[in-house]
Design a protein around this motif. Sequence first.
Motif, PDB file in Angstrom:
ATOM      1  N   MET A 160      15.469   4.173 -10.502  1.00  0.00           N
ATOM      2  CA  MET A 160      14.203   5.002 -10.666  1.00  0.00           C
ATOM      3  C   MET A 160      14.293   5.978 -11.870  1.00  0.00           C
ATOM      4  O   MET A 160      13.265   5.920 -12.607  1.00  0.00           O
ATOM      5  CB  MET A 160      13.848   5.682  -9.407  1.00  0.00           C
ATOM      6  CG  MET A 160      13.786   5.087  -7.974  1.00  0.00           C
ATOM      7  SD  MET A 160      12.280   4.295  -8.173  1.00  0.00           S
ATOM      8  CE  MET A 160      11.061   5.353  -8.001  1.00  0.00           C
ATOM      9  N   ASN A 168       9.731   1.665 -11.009  1.00  0.00           N
ATOM     10  CA  ASN A 168       8.556   2.227 -10.332  1.00  0.00           C
ATOM     11  C   ASN A 168       8.662   1.931  -8.863  1.00  0.00           C
ATOM     12  O   ASN A 168       7.658   2.499  -8.069  1.00  0.00           O
ATOM     13  CB  ASN A 168       7.299   1.724 -10.836  1.00  0.00           C
ATOM     14  CG  ASN A 168       7.195   1.867 -12.455  1.00  0.00           C
ATOM     15  OD1 ASN A 168       7.902   1.356 -13.252  1.00  0.00           O
ATOM     16  ND2 ASN A 168       6.515   2.954 -12.890  1.00  0.00           N
ATOM     17  N   GLU A 176       1.751  -1.405  -4.249  1.00  0.00           N
ATOM     18  CA  GLU A 176       2.120   0.069  -4.517  1.00  0.00           C
ATOM     19  C   GLU A 176       2.293  -0.135  -6.032  1.00  0.00           C
ATOM     20  O   GLU A 176       1.945   1.096  -6.757  1.00  0.00           O
ATOM     21  CB  GLU A 176       3.155   0.362  -3.687  1.00  0.00           C
ATOM     22  CG  GLU A 176       3.654   1.606  -3.727  1.00  0.00           C
ATOM     23  CD  GLU A 176       2.462   2.771  -3.169  1.00  0.00           C
ATOM     24  OE1 GLU A 176       2.526   3.641  -3.892  1.00  0.00           O
ATOM     25  OE2 GLU A 176       1.857   2.431  -2.302  1.00  0.00           O
ATOM     26  N   ARG A 186      -0.815   0.359  -8.236  1.00  0.00           N
ATOM     27  CA  ARG A 186      -1.778   1.175  -7.783  1.00  0.00           C
ATOM     28  C   ARG A 186      -2.137   2.103  -8.939  1.00  0.00           C
ATOM     29  O   ARG A 186      -1.340   2.586  -9.500  1.00  0.00           O
ATOM     30  CB  ARG A 186      -1.276   1.941  -6.661  1.00  0.00           C
ATOM     31  CG  ARG A 186      -2.571   2.311  -5.861  1.00  0.00           C
ATOM     32  CD  ARG A 186      -2.041   3.109  -4.538  1.00  0.00           C
ATOM     33  NE  ARG A 186      -0.988   4.038  -4.906  1.00  0.00           N
ATOM     34  CZ  ARG A 186      -0.575   4.659  -4.082  1.00  0.00           C
ATOM     35  NH1 ARG A 186      -1.103   4.958  -2.607  1.00  0.00           N
ATOM     36  NH2 ARG A 186       0.308   5.730  -4.252  1.00  0.00           N
ATOM     37  N   ALA A 192       6.796   7.801  -7.746  1.00  0.00           N
ATOM     38  CA  ALA A 192       7.175   7.256  -6.623  1.00  0.00           C
ATOM     39  C   ALA A 192       6.598   8.107  -5.463  1.00  0.00           C
ATOM     40  O   ALA A 192       6.569   9.256  -5.405  1.00  0.00           O
ATOM     41  CB  ALA A 192       8.572   7.298  -6.428  1.00  0.00           C
ATOM     42  N   HIS A 193       6.088   7.333  -4.364  1.00  0.00           N
ATOM     43  CA  HIS A 193       5.320   8.186  -3.519  1.00  0.00           C
ATOM     44  C   HIS A 193       6.359   8.531  -2.341  1.00  0.00           C
ATOM     45  O   HIS A 193       7.709   8.271  -2.342  1.00  0.00           O
ATOM     46  CB  HIS A 193       4.390   7.154  -2.671  1.00  0.00           C
ATOM     47  CG  HIS A 193       4.791   5.733  -2.155  1.00  0.00           C
ATOM     48  ND1 HIS A 193       5.378   5.733  -0.825  1.00  0.00           N
ATOM     49  CD2 HIS A 193       4.872   4.758  -2.749  1.00  0.00           C
ATOM     50  CE1 HIS A 193       5.814   4.507  -0.602  1.00  0.00           C
ATOM     51  NE2 HIS A 193       5.780   3.844  -1.854  1.00  0.00           N
ATOM     52  N   LEU A 244       9.002   6.363  -0.296  1.00  0.00           N
ATOM     53  CA  LEU A 244       9.836   5.479  -1.196  1.00  0.00           C
ATOM     54  C   LEU A 244      11.007   6.742  -1.705  1.00  0.00           C
ATOM     55  O   LEU A 244      12.323   6.393  -1.628  1.00  0.00           O
ATOM     56  CB  LEU A 244       9.239   5.133  -2.553  1.00  0.00           C
ATOM     57  CG  LEU A 244      10.151   4.377  -3.465  1.00  0.00           C
ATOM     58  CD1 LEU A 244      11.181   3.415  -2.760  1.00  0.00           C
ATOM     59  CD2 LEU A 244       9.446   4.108  -4.888  1.00  0.00           C
ATOM     60  N   MET A 245      10.659   7.924  -1.840  1.00  0.00           N
ATOM     61  CA  MET A 245      11.546   8.892  -2.205  1.00  0.00           C
ATOM     62  C   MET A 245      12.236   9.338  -1.279  1.00  0.00           C
ATOM     63  O   MET A 245      13.485   9.617  -1.370  1.00  0.00           O
ATOM     64  CB  MET A 245      10.696  10.270  -2.805  1.00  0.00           C
ATOM     65  CG  MET A 245      10.078  10.298  -3.985  1.00  0.00           C
ATOM     66  SD  MET A 245      10.991   9.387  -5.437  1.00  0.00           S
ATOM     67  CE  MET A 245      12.391  10.687  -5.537  1.00  0.00           C
TER      68      MET A 245
END
Lengths: 118, 147, 717
Positions: free
Chosen positions: A92, A97, A115, A118, C299-300, C303-304
Motif C-alpha cells: 500500500m 490501492n 472498490e 470507486r 484505502a477504506h 481494508l486498513m
Amino acid sequence: MKLMIVDDSNIMRRRIERSQQFEELELVGTAGNGVEAIELFKRTDPDVVTMDLTMPRMDGIECISLLVALKPEVRILVVSALADKATAVEAMEKGANGFLNKPFTDRQLNEAIAELMR
Amino acid sequence: MLHEQELKTFVEGTTSFFEVAAQQPASIGSPYLLEGTPAVHEYTGIINISGKREGVVMFTAPKAMLTVLLMKMQENDFSHETMRDLVGEVANTISGNARRDFGREFVISVPSVLSGQLKIPQKPGLRSFIIPINWRSHSAKLVVSLT
Amino acid sequence: MLLSGTDRRRQLITAGVGTVLTLVMGLVLFVGFRIATEMRANIAALQTASTLQTYPDDITRQLASLRDRLEARAYSGQALEDLRGTVRRFDRQLKELNATGYVHSQELTRALQLWQEYGPVIEPVVSFNGQPYVDSDTAGSTLSRDGRTHYAEVKRAQLFATDNSRTLQVQLATLATSLQRDASGAAARLRTLLSIGVLAALVLAAAAVWFQFTRARHERAAREAQDQTRDILMTVREGFFLLDAEYRIGSVWSDALTHMFGRKDFAGLTFEELLKNLVPASTLATATKYIKLLWGERAHENLMKSINPLGQLEITMDNGHGGKETRYLQFDFHRVMGPAGIKQVLCAVGDITSSVLLARELQESQDNANAQLDMMLAMMHVDPLQLVSFLDGAETGLKLVNTILKEPARTDAEFRKKLSGLFRELHSIKGEASALSLSSIASRVHTLEDIVSELKKKAELSGNDFLPMVLKLDELLAHLRSVREMAGRLTALKEGAHAAPAAALAAVPAPAPVQPAAARAPQQFARRAEDLVPTLHALAERLAQDQGKRFKLKLAGLGDVPAHYVGTVKDCLIQMLRNSAVHGIESPEIRQALTKQDVGVVSVAFQKAADGFELVFEDDGAGIAPDTLKAAAVRRQLVSEDEAAAMDTRTAMALIFRPGFSTQDGISMDAGRGVGMDVVARSVYALGGKIGVSTHPGRYTRFKISLPAGAASSAVA
C-alpha cells in the motif's frame, strides 16, 4: 479504462480475466513477471492493474513502485497469497490501492475491483 | 514439538483453497505419521520453511483430482503446465496462510512445483505428518515435515 | 471542543438581549421625553388660556368704567391706563400662545380673528393720550374736542366689546377645555408608555435571567462531561490517544498509556517517537508507513483494519530496575472524520501481554515436559532387558495405532470404527508402562487414551478431531526414542568399559574391534530380532480379539533377521498382519459356510536366500480379486480401461503397491487388503529389496519380500 493482469500463474491470470465483469474495463494484456509487466505497461498504458507479489525476476512490490513512478494515477490491486500485514502495508505504501488475498471468490474479486475504481 | 495450531494453519490453508477457488469445501481425512519417504502423487507443490522450524510442507495431488478442480474453476486448459500452476497456487495459499499466522517466526520460501518423485531431506528431529485432503471422491495429501 | 458552537450561540443571545433592552429603553425614554415636553407646553398654554378667559370681561368692564368717568367728567387717566394694560397683556399673551406652535385649535384661530376685529375699535381708545377735558370757571369741566372724539370712540368700543366679549370668552374657554383634554391624553399616553417600558424591561430581564440559567446549566453539564471524560481517561485500562495530521499525539490521552509506555509526556509526541527504541527498526518502519496510509483516503477503513500490522506488537522497554521487560500491545485505529475529510485518528492500545504469555506458557509447559526426562530416568531402576522389551512392544503397538489411523476415512462411521482398536492398543501400552513405573510414558499414553475417549463421546467425527491425536502419537514415539537412547547412556555409565553384553555384540554384524563403551552400549537397547516373536504373537492376539476373528500365527526364522532389517521387517509385518486380521481372514461363520477350517492360519517365514534374505507372509483368507483392483484403478483414472483390460493378474495385483493407491478411499472399500501396502513397498524398495504378491480369491494371499544381503543402514528410524 484499460486493465493489465500481472500474475505468474496462468490459472490465476485466466480466472481474473474471466471473472471481470466490468464493461468499462478493457483487458489490454497479461504479464507473468515484473519485467514483462513494466514492458507491457509502457506499451499499453493501462489504468488498472492486478498485481501478484511473488513472481520470478522482479517481484510485485518493486514492480508497483516502478508502475506508480511511470503513471502516478494508476490504480493497483494486489492479488496475493501473502497474507502478512507487513507485506500489505509495504504494498500500500508503495502505491497499491487495494489488497485481495488468494484464494478468492469471483464475488470478492469483483468487489475489490469495484472498490478500486470507486 | 510441532503444535496443533501450526498443523491446523497448514490444513486450513489447503482446505480454504478448495472452498474458495472451487466453491466446494474439502474435508480432511484420517491423519497419520509418515514412515520412511512419502508416496507422492503426480503433482506436488512444495514450500521450504526455515526459522523457528525447518523442513518442508507439500501438497501432493493426483492428476484426476486436479482435472476436476480445474473444471470447477471453469478452466478448460488441462495441460501439464496448468496442473503445475494449480498445485503451485495451493502451495502459495498454504504459505500465505502460514505467513499470516506465524509472522516473522517462520521464513517461508516461494513455492516450487515438482512432478514426479521427491526426497525429504532427513534432519534430526524432523516430524512428518500426512493429512489426507478429501475433495469430492478424490484424495490428495498434505505432507508436513518439520523439526 | 464540541461545546464551542453552543457557547458562541449563547454569547450571541446574551448580547442580543442587552441590545434589545437598550433599544427599547432608549425608545421609551425618547418618546416619554417628547410627550413630557409636549405636556409641559400644553400645561403652560392651558394656564395662559385660563387666564385669558377673564380678559374679554375685564376689557368690557374697563371700557364701561372709562365711559362712566368720561361722562362724569371724572378723572379718566387711571381707567384708561388700566384698560391699556389689560389690552396690551391680552394681546401679548394671545399672540404668545399662538407663537408657541403647540396650540393649533380652531378655537384659538377664531379667538385671534375676533381679537383682530377688536383691533380697529379698541386701538384708537388705548392710543388716546390727549386731554379729554377743558376746564372753565364758568361751565366747570367740559369735554374738549379731543375728549368728545375719545368719548365717542370709547362708547363705540364699549358697545363692540359688550357684543363680542361673550363670544371671545367662550372661544377661549373652549380652547382651555381642549388644552385640558390634550394634557390628560398626553398624561395617559405617558403612563401607557411607561407601563410598556417597564413591561419590556421585565420581559427582557426575565429572558436574560433564563439564558443565564440555562447557560449555567449547560456549563455545568459540559463540566460534568469533561469530568466524566477525564475520569474515564484516568481509569480505563485501554490506552487512548488522538493523532493529528502530523502524526502527533493530541492533548488528551488516557492514563493507561503511562503504564504501557513508561512515560508521561505524550502531548505533541509523534507516533514514531512513541515507538522508537521500543520496537525493531523494521517494525517501526512498517508502523510509520501504516500510520501515513491511515491519513490517505485511498484505502477504506475495513481494508486498513485488515492490514493493521500492530495487532500484536512486541515492545521491549526498561522495567525501571535496570532490566528489560517485554510487553505485547494491540493497536486499533479509527479515523475521526471531519467535514473536510479525516480530522484525526483515534488510537486504542490494549496490553495483551498476559494473554500472549499465558498462551506461550501453555506451549512451553508442553515443551518442557520432555526436559524432565533426565531426572525421571535417573530414578528409574528398571531391568534393562525388561525396558528394551517394553520399548519394542510399545513401539509395535504405536505402529499399529498409526496403521489404524492410516486407514482412509471420510464418514463419521469410518472414523468411529478406528476408535475401539486405538483405545485397546493404547490401553495395553499404558498398562505395561504403569507396571514398570514408567510414569512419563504412562501419562503420555494416558493423554492419548483420553483423546480417544473424548472422541467416542463426540456426535460427529471428522479428520480434524484426529489432528491432536497424531501430534501426541508423534510426541510419544519421540519420547520412546529418547528413553531408549537415555537408557543406553545410563547403562553405559553404570557398566563401564569392561562389561559389553554378549547378546548385543552377537546381534551386531562385524563390530569394530575397539569401541568405547558409551558408543557401544546403546546397541543393547536397539530392536532385537528375538523380541519380534513375542511382540507379533501379542499383537496377533489383540487383533483377533478386536476383530472377532480366530487365527493362528506361525512364525519361522525370525531370529535370523539381521539387526539392520529388524525395524523394516517389523513394520511390514505389523501392516500385513493387521490387513490379514481385518480384511483377509474371514469371520468363523463365513469360514464354516465356505467349508474352511474355523481357525485361520497366518504364517510368516524368514530365511536366507541365494543373494540375501526372503520374507514370506501368507494367510488363508479371502484373497484379492484382480478385477476388483482393476475396476477401482480405472475409476480413479489411474489406468485407462484398455490398459486395465490388457493387464495380467500379476500386473493387476501390483496396483496395490502404487503410490497412494491403497490409501485412496473408495478403493479401500473394495480392496482393503491393500491398505498401507504402498508404504510397505516403499520401505522395501528403500532397502534395495523387492516385493511381490500372489493370491487366489477365497483361498489365500501371499506376499514375498526379497532383501539384499549387504544393506548396512535402515531407512526406518
